[in-house]
Design an enzyme around this catalytic site. Structure first.
Site, PDB file in Angstrom:
ATOM      1  N   GLU A 102      13.971   8.845   6.092  1.00 12.17           N
ATOM      2  CA  GLU A 102      13.049   9.145   7.195  1.00 12.17           C
ATOM      3  C   GLU A 102      13.761   9.598   8.462  1.00 12.17           C
ATOM      4  OE1 GLU A 102      10.348   5.811   7.760  1.00 12.17           O
ATOM      5  OE2 GLU A 102       9.430   6.105   5.779  1.00 12.17           O
ATOM      6  N   GLU A 216       3.026  -6.992   8.935  1.00 10.91           N
ATOM      7  CA  GLU A 216       2.276  -7.223   7.684  1.00 10.91           C
ATOM      8  C   GLU A 216       2.571  -8.620   7.151  1.00 10.91           C
ATOM      9  OE1 GLU A 216       2.975  -3.800   8.389  1.00 10.91           O
ATOM     10  OE2 GLU A 216       0.855  -4.148   8.631  1.00 10.91           O
ATOM     11  N   ASN A 293      -0.020  -3.184  14.816  1.00 12.74           N
ATOM     12  CA  ASN A 293      -1.234  -3.888  14.432  1.00 12.74           C
ATOM     13  C   ASN A 293      -1.088  -5.396  14.598  1.00 12.74           C
ATOM     14  OD1 ASN A 293       0.510  -3.111  11.904  1.00 12.74           O
ATOM     15  ND2 ASN A 293      -0.429  -5.077  11.425  1.00 12.74           N
ATOM     16  N   ASP A 338      -5.101  -2.483  10.666  1.00 12.77           N
ATOM     17  CA  ASP A 338      -3.708  -2.012  10.690  1.00 12.77           C
ATOM     18  C   ASP A 338      -3.586  -0.686  11.444  1.00 12.77           C
ATOM     19  OD1 ASP A 338      -0.982  -1.782  10.234  1.00 12.77           O
ATOM     20  OD2 ASP A 338      -1.191  -1.159   8.143  1.00 12.77           O
ATOM     21  N   CYS A 637       2.799  -7.085  -6.678  1.00 12.39           N
ATOM     22  CA  CYS A 637       3.710  -6.036  -7.157  1.00 12.39           C
ATOM     23  C   CYS A 637       3.401  -4.634  -6.634  1.00 12.39           C
ATOM     24  CB  CYS A 637       3.684  -5.966  -8.689  1.00 12.39           C
ATOM     25  SG  CYS A 637       3.675  -7.569  -9.504  1.00 12.39           S
ATOM     26  N   CYS A 640       5.192  -2.184  -3.939  1.00 15.73           N
ATOM     27  CA  CYS A 640       6.437  -1.487  -4.268  1.00 15.73           C
ATOM     28  C   CYS A 640       6.321  -0.646  -5.538  1.00 15.73           C
ATOM     29  CB  CYS A 640       7.577  -2.493  -4.426  1.00 15.73           C
ATOM     30  SG  CYS A 640       8.065  -3.251  -2.866  1.00 15.73           S
ATOM     31  N   MET A 679      14.963  -6.712  -5.637  1.00 15.83           N
ATOM     32  CA  MET A 679      13.781  -7.267  -6.302  1.00 15.83           C
ATOM     33  C   MET A 679      13.669  -8.746  -5.932  1.00 15.83           C
ATOM     34  SD  MET A 679      11.211  -7.213  -8.473  1.00 15.83           S
ATOM     35  CE  MET A 679      10.267  -8.664  -8.968  1.00 15.83           C
TER      36      MET A 679
HETATM   37 CA    CA Z   1       1.275  -2.171   9.897  1.00 19.50          CA
END
Ligand code: CA
Length: 721
Positions: A102, A216, A293, A338, A637, A640, A679
């Site tokens: 990014e 989150e 958020n 959000d 799960c 991801c 993981m």
């Molecule tokens: Ca967020």
């Protein structure tokens, strides 16, 4: 969150330099007196004056947003609408990463400084692509599950010989720009909480500005300023109140406290994280940041007695010396969806109603494009730039959005636009001051919000207060994206370029009349800034989500972009993310810096194909276990591995995973045997019964895939559109 099913669901100085050409000594001697080419000024010479005047130095890309105004506009015009068809790859540089990229590359003194997954920093020769140094901050892999939205990083800041990076595990590191050797390092967060850093730092008047994410999962947001030379903390501004029983850190938080009710929010964190946008106006001496958020998303859980919950989802103007709050504008009072306001903030001077105005522009997740007076925070205009169903309009008297009936999902699941991915997310927009247009990488995605009725706070896990199992599948037709050329004065789109998938790249505008943007389906394009016509497009082999930058070296203009599919939608996006991967050639994800110039003829190295071939597993599957597994999969799960058990190629598609269908599954999931690959160990939350059910559910999805592969291809199953 979303569950199953087909989709996802989810310088003005124009490159003066003819002088850039090196001439042979004798020719130079014979030529009339001509100034020698100035050596490109490196990071040693990056000071406040140079940062303030970044727009007048288009040969470099000095800051994340191309200058404090964050316009991402370059006055370079050697590449223009008339010759862009001759653009080709000058070189590529392999980041050796497989997760989302990014970053916006900085280019200073002939060196590209950029970052990749896991906060790794790269310094690369801007002419040849040869690596100069690489710095790996060794982020512990168990940090991965703290990141809501992939192990991404958006880039570095440069100042007085140093390169600054924020690491996923919450450190701020100052590197020697010449060697990549760390000079100082500060832990900026409580590492026992799920804080992460993905944003690019900015340096303002000798201070490094850095925030963090994590709302989150549950954190209290803030932004900090560290002394660039010493690394000492100068100030910190919390965006939401702390312990309601204690005095707050400053008067602004005392004012905010009565806008919160109950005390669940304090235990979980409240949110309001500052995880991306920063802009600065040196004349007004105001630093602008956006806040995120609420933690949790659902306001009924977070603040059960109502209240606006300051300063969630807000644009804040702070004094850069002290962090004192000067004004705020809350885009989404009592956020429930959000709808962060951390999205890219652009400063510009516009003529509105015949008056010159110093404005600030933002297209936050909530779908409204805001134009504010950046001296006072006065709302000048707001209009929706994508289809929205949560509000009808922004009331210009109160400055507040007027919510629709379906905006409230306390009692029933509601399908709402925009989705938590936003009408626009972190992918930077750009502004062409000549044309007066803002280029917004927009998302059109619907989302089913449902209250998690028996909410239990799970420290370290997701705590958004939304039920992962409610709501209908979102049809693919409600999942797409577009590039919007937005007139901020008229508050209307001038033109729009539709994309089959959402989550396309950030944008760059240039004086060559071009907008550069990568796509989810693995292309990089130059678009006519005035008309929206695609003038040039090239395959990149993987989805591009980052924004490009541009620079000039030895008389040639270059355009640089990081290519690497991933980020929030790349992971969770299910069949739309998979369609993007297939559109990009169906390759294994592979991260690269790609640099283009006129006449470039380099090739991207051959990419390995991703195989999704599977055979069905024989045997009856109990529908009750399939259903329970669907529930558990989408709780634990899907963020991801993708909704509907469909992966976009970034992380393993469990339907085709050999490990998943082996005896290793239990140890991996319950004992953390792949912790070193990010993981998580899930036994603290997930039961063995849930894992058994997930295995049944994934088997059913695998068998569906095998049946599709056995059937002759049809248009409908071809993906994309
Ligand atoms: Ca967020």
């Amino acid at each position: 969150m979303k569950r199953a099913q087909p989709l996802m669901a989810l310088a003005i100085a124009i490159g003066l330099c003819a002088c850039g050409q090196q001439e042979p000594p004798d020719a130079a001697a014979a030529a009339p007196a001509q100034a020698p080419a100035p050596a490109p000024r490196g990071v040693d010479a990056v000071d406040d004056a140079r940062l303030v005047a970044a727009a007048s130095e288009p040969e470099s890309w000095l800051t994340y947003g191309g200058g404090y105004a964050e316009q991402r506009y370059s006055t370079l015009d050697a590449i223009h609408t008339g010759n862009v068809a001759q653009l080709g790859l000058a070189f590529s540089y392999d980041t050796n990463t497989t997760r989302g990229l990014e970053a916006t590359p900085l280019v200073i003194g002939g060196v590209i400084y950029t970052t990749g997954s896991w906060s790794i920093v790269y310094a690369v020769d801007a002419k040849t692509g040869k690596e100069i140094w690489r710095y790996d901050p060794k982020v512990p892999p168990e940090t991965g599950p703290k990141a809501c939205c992939d192990v991404v990083n958006r880039g570095v800041a440069a100042y007085q010989g140093k390169i600054f990076v924020g690491t996923l595990d919450g450190r701020l590191v100052a590197l020697d720009a010449k060697t990549g050797i760390p000079l100082w390092e500060k832990v900026t967060v409580d590492q026992t909480r799920p804080y992460t850093i993905t944003m690019a730092p900015r340096v303002v008047e000798g201070k490094v500005i850095i925030g963090n994410g994590g709302a989150e999962l549950g954190v209290r947001g803030y932004v900090s300023a560290y002394d660039a030379a010493s690394g000492e903390l100068v100030w910190r501004f919390y965006t939401v109140p702390g312990d309601p029983k204690q005095p707050q850190e400053n008067p602004a938080l005392e004012k905010a406290l009565p806008t919160w009710t109950g005390d669940t929010w304090y235990e979980i964190g409240g949110g309001g994280t500052v995880w991306d946008a920063v802009a600065f106006d040196p004349e007004l001496d105001l630093l602008y940041v956006g806040t995120g958020n609420g933690s949790p998303w659902a306001r009924k859980i977070r603040s059960p007695g109502g209240g606006d919950n300051l300063y969630l989802s807000s644009i804040l103007a702070l004094r850069p010396d002290t962090g004192e709050l000067v004004w705020h504008y809350q885009t989404t009072p009592a956020d429930n969806w959000d709808y962060t306001a951390v999205q890219h903030i652009i400063l510009a001077d516009l003529t509105i109603d015949g008056q010159p105005r110093k404005v600030l522009m933002q297209a936050p997740k909530n779908g409204f494009f805001y134009v504010l007076d950046r001296a006072t925070g006065e709302l000048l205009s707001a209009k929706n730039y994508v289809e929205i169903t949560w509000a009808t309009h922004v009331d210009m008297k109160t400055g507040r959005p007027v919510e629709t009936k379906i905006a409230n999902y306390d009692d029933a699941t509601q399908v709402i636009k925009p989705s938590p991915l936003g009408g626009h997310n972190w992918q930077p927009m750009s502004f062409n001051p000549q044309l007066g247009l803002v280029y917004i990488p927009a998302n059109d995605i619907a989302w089913a919000f449902g209250l998690e009725k028996k909410f239990v706070y799970r420290p370290g896990g997701w705590n958004n207060g939304n039920d992962p199992t409610t709501g209908d599948a979102i049809p693919r037709k409600d999942v797409s994206g577009r590039l919007i050329a937005w007139d901020p004065v008229k508050q209307e789109a001038r033109w729009q370029l539709p994309y089959p998938q959402p989550w396309n790249g950030g944008t760059l505008a240039t004086a060559g009349g071009l907008v550069f943007q990568g796509s989810a389906h693995g292309t990089f394009a130059a678009i006519d800034a005035a008309s929206g016509k695609v003038l040039w497009e090239t395959p990149t082999g993987t989805g591009v989500i980052a924004a490009p930058s541009t620079y000039e070296l030895d008389g040639e203009q270059y355009v640089a972009v990081m290519a690497g599919w991933g980020g929030a939608f790349g992971l969770v996006g299910g069949d739309a993310s998979q369609a993007a991967n297939e559109g990009a050639g169906g390759n294994k994800n592979s991260g690269r810096l790609l640099v283009y110039k006129l006449g470039g003829s380099a090739q991207i190295p051959a990419l390995e194909k991703l195989s999704r071939e599977v055979s069905a597993i024989a045997g009856e599957l109990d529908p009750a276990h399939v259903k329970a597994g669907n529930f558990a999969y989408h709780r634990w799960c899907a963020f991801c591995h993708g909704v509907g058990a469909q992966s976009g190629g970034v992380l393993p598609d469990l339907r085709t995973s050999q490990l998943f269908f082996s005896d290793a599954l239990g140890p991996i999931v319950m004992e953390g045997q792949l912790l070193s690959k990010g993981m998580p160990k899930l036994s603290q939350w997930m039961t063995q019964q849930e894992l058994d059910d997930i295995r049944v559910y994934i088997t059913a999805k695998r068998n569906e895939l095998a049946a599709q592969q056995a059937a002759p291809p049809t248009r409908a199953s071809a993906g994309g559109n």
